[in-house]
Enzyme design. Structure first.
Site, short mmCIF file in Angstrom:
data_model
loop_
_atom_site.label_atom_id
_atom_site.label_comp_id
_atom_site.label_asym_id
_atom_site.label_seq_id
_atom_site.Cartn_x
_atom_site.Cartn_y
_atom_site.Cartn_z
N LYS A 67 -2.71 5.05 -2.75
CA LYS A 67 -3.71 5.88 -2.09
C LYS A 67 -4.13 6.98 -3.05
O LYS A 67 -3.28 7.51 -3.79
CB LYS A 67 -3.12 6.49 -0.81
CG LYS A 67 -2.84 5.46 0.28
CD LYS A 67 -4.12 4.96 0.92
CE LYS A 67 -3.82 4.03 2.09
NZ LYS A 67 -5.04 3.52 2.72
N ASP A 77 -13.69 -1.23 3.23
CA ASP A 77 -12.74 -1.36 4.32
C ASP A 77 -13.41 -0.78 5.57
O ASP A 77 -14.08 -1.50 6.33
CB ASP A 77 -11.43 -0.62 3.94
CG ASP A 77 -10.41 -0.48 5.06
OD1 ASP A 77 -10.68 -0.92 6.19
OD2 ASP A 77 -9.32 0.09 4.82
N GLU A 84 -11.01 0.96 -3.33
CA GLU A 84 -11.32 0.69 -1.93
C GLU A 84 -11.92 1.94 -1.26
O GLU A 84 -11.38 3.04 -1.39
CB GLU A 84 -10.00 0.29 -1.23
CG GLU A 84 -10.15 -0.12 0.21
CD GLU A 84 -8.82 -0.62 0.80
OE1 GLU A 84 -7.87 -0.92 0.04
OE2 GLU A 84 -8.73 -0.69 2.04
N LYS A 134 -1.19 -1.25 -4.36
CA LYS A 134 -2.31 -0.35 -4.04
C LYS A 134 -1.74 1.04 -3.90
O LYS A 134 -0.69 1.23 -3.28
CB LYS A 134 -2.95 -0.85 -2.75
CG LYS A 134 -3.74 0.15 -1.94
CD LYS A 134 -4.57 -0.58 -0.88
CE LYS A 134 -4.66 0.17 0.42
NZ LYS A 134 -5.39 -0.60 1.45
N SER A 194 0.86 -1.18 0.00
CA SER A 194 0.00 0.00 0.00
C SER A 194 0.90 1.23 0.00
O SER A 194 1.57 1.51 0.99
CB SER A 194 -0.89 -0.04 1.25
OG SER A 194 -1.61 1.16 1.39
N LYS A 196 -9.83 -6.67 7.99
CA LYS A 196 -8.76 -6.37 8.96
C LYS A 196 -9.22 -6.98 10.27
O LYS A 196 -10.27 -6.59 10.80
CB LYS A 196 -8.59 -4.85 9.12
CG LYS A 196 -8.00 -4.16 7.90
CD LYS A 196 -7.89 -2.66 8.10
CE LYS A 196 -7.29 -2.02 6.85
NZ LYS A 196 -7.40 -0.55 6.86
N GLY A 226 -4.16 -4.24 6.27
CA GLY A 226 -3.15 -4.00 7.29
C GLY A 226 -3.35 -2.63 7.87
O GLY A 226 -4.08 -1.80 7.31
N ASP A 276 -7.03 3.23 -3.14
CA ASP A 276 -7.75 3.33 -1.86
C ASP A 276 -7.97 4.80 -1.53
O ASP A 276 -7.01 5.56 -1.38
CB ASP A 276 -6.92 2.65 -0.75
CG ASP A 276 -7.65 2.58 0.59
OD1 ASP A 276 -8.80 3.07 0.68
OD2 ASP A 276 -7.06 2.04 1.56
O1 OSB Z 1 -6.96 2.15 4.52
O2 OSB Z 1 -6.03 0.26 4.37
C1 OSB Z 1 -6.05 1.41 4.83
C2 OSB Z 1 -2.87 1.97 6.88
C3 OSB Z 1 -3.39 2.64 7.98
C4 OSB Z 1 -4.73 2.93 8.02
C5 OSB Z 1 -5.56 2.54 6.96
C6 OSB Z 1 -5.05 1.86 5.87
C7 OSB Z 1 -3.68 1.61 5.82
C8 OSB Z 1 -3.01 1.01 4.67
C9 OSB Z 1 -1.67 0.38 4.88
O3 OSB Z 1 -3.45 1.07 3.55
C10 OSB Z 1 -1.73 -1.08 5.09
C11 OSB Z 1 -0.41 -1.66 5.53
O4 OSB Z 1 0.57 -1.58 4.78
O5 OSB Z 1 -0.37 -2.22 6.64
MG MG Z 2 -8.22 1.03 3.23
#
Ligand code: OSB
Ligand code: MG
Length: 382
Positions: free
Chosen positions: A177, A252, A227, A175, A149, A276, A304, A202
């Protein structure tokens, strides 16, 4: 006794016992690089840890809440309060884990707090039996698919170099953001430079239904999914958006347990679900949710929360459960931390997979000196 009953007899029958020592610790680990999303930028991982000690065994849980309420309403401080005042008082020596979780139902919401305590108790039960968690849960080990991510970047070239690095490293999917300020052009450029990769975006709830037309512009980039485009607690409006987009939506933030997943699937709000374990109240609910998704034909993956090695180990053990059919947000340790609090670190093999540890419990060793080094607070509850 049926096989399925045998597998979960420990859950219903085995007493948790009179656990000798219970501590809540807060650690703060600096990130290698800030992690930017549409809701916040984090420079470090602050995590609440649950530590149990009993008859020479030490067990750990990690709460996925952040110190702030920007991703979810729970925080490290609210979780500490709920665990101390409402969850731990329900823990009685003769009780089974199933009995305790039943008592937790009276506490509304606060899934992250509940998950942290459940994590630690599962780690303890598995260590008592000398079994890795995946085996305790009844699943054979498997190699876990990797995914990365990538946070919001300062420029498109900076994003391209992150994607390049991930692809070269062997990650199974990337992924990125997105947010209102950086979406279509950014996705378009990544897709042009990397035509063949499994790519998704995302938004962490940055859009509203009025943006449907704008979001439909992403349809041409063959994203595997978008997402959480809409609000963090919405299910209904995502169903309206999904009907207007070709790209599958993935939820999510909106999904806090199997009931939410059922609602989202019935309303056709998404075609994929991010599970999660911390957000849904623990590993057991996460396993149930993955089973539900499989039964409904909805591919699921493990998300995560930039966890320390404890939470990351839990997410890896979880992915032995059936239903986790897509690569999740499980990445190598070194992309988050120069130094983690567990050994060994998570690494990708030559084919981009992550090995499932076979040592008892979470399967990794927590290094006490490192916990001390990054410690912000320690509270002995018992
Ligand atoms: O939206 O999935 C999310 C990290 C912190 C809070 C929300 C998210 C995330 C990530 C990172 O996308 C996931 C990771 O690498 O652990
Ligand atoms: Mg997310």
């Amino acid at each position: 006794m049926k096989k399925s009953e045998m597998l979960t007899a420990w859950l219903e029958k085995e007493p948790l016992g009179d656990i000798e020592k219970i501590e809540l610790l807060t650690v703060r680990l600096p990130f290698v690089a800030p992690f930017g999303t549409s809701v916040a930028t984090w420079n470090c991982k602050e995590a609440l840890l649950v530590r149990l000690e009993d008859k020479g065994l030490t067990a750990w849980g990690e709460c996925v809440a952040d110190p702030d309420p920007y991703y979810a309403s729970e925080t490290t401080t609210s979780a500490r309060h709920i665990i101390k005042e409402f969850l731990l008082p329900e823990l009685k020596p003769g009780q089974s884990l199933a009995g305790l979780l039943d008592r937790f139902r009276r506490v509304r919401g606060n899934e992250m707090a509940k998950a942290a305590l459940e994590n630690a108790l599962l780690d303890l039960l598995a260590k008592r039996r000398g079994q890795p968690l995946h085996e305790l849960l009844g699943f054979p080990p498997k190699r876990v698919m990797s995914g990365i991510s990538i946070g919001l970047q300062e420029s498109i070239p900076a994003l391209l170099s992150k994607v390049e690095e991930a692809v070269a490293g062997g990650y199974h999917r990337v992924k990125m953001k997105i947010g209102r300020q950086q979406d279509v052009d950014w996705v378009k450029t990544v897709r042009e430079c990397f035509p063949g990769i499994a790519l998704m975006a995302d938004a962490n709830g940055d859009y509203s239904l009025a943006d449907s037309g704008h979001l439909a512009r992403l349809d041409e980039f063959k994203l595997t999914m978008i997402e959480q485009p809409l609000s963090y607690h919405d299910i209904y409006q995502h169903s309206l958006l999904q009907a207007r987009l070709k790209t599958p939506l993935c939820l999510d933030e909106s999904i806090h347990g199997c009931d939410d997943a059922e609602a989202a699937i019935a309303l056709k709000s998404c075609r994929v679900i991010n599970i999660k374990q911390g957000r849904v109240g623990g590993l057991l609910e996460a396993v149930r949710m993955a089973g539900l998704c499989a039964a409904r034909g909805i591919p699921a993956w493990s998300g995560g929360m930039d966890e320390t090695g404890i939470g990351r180990a839990l997410n890896i053990q979880l992915q032995a459960a059936p239903g986790f059919v897509l690569p999740g947000d499980t990445s190598e340790t070194r992309r988050y931390f120069h130094e983690d609090i567990v050994e060994p670190p998570v690494v990708l093999d030559g084919e981009g997979f992550i090995a499932m540890p076979s040592a008892p419990g979470i399967g990794v060793e927590v290094i006490p000196e490192r916990v001390e080094k990054y410690l912000l607070a320690r509270e002995r509850i018992k």
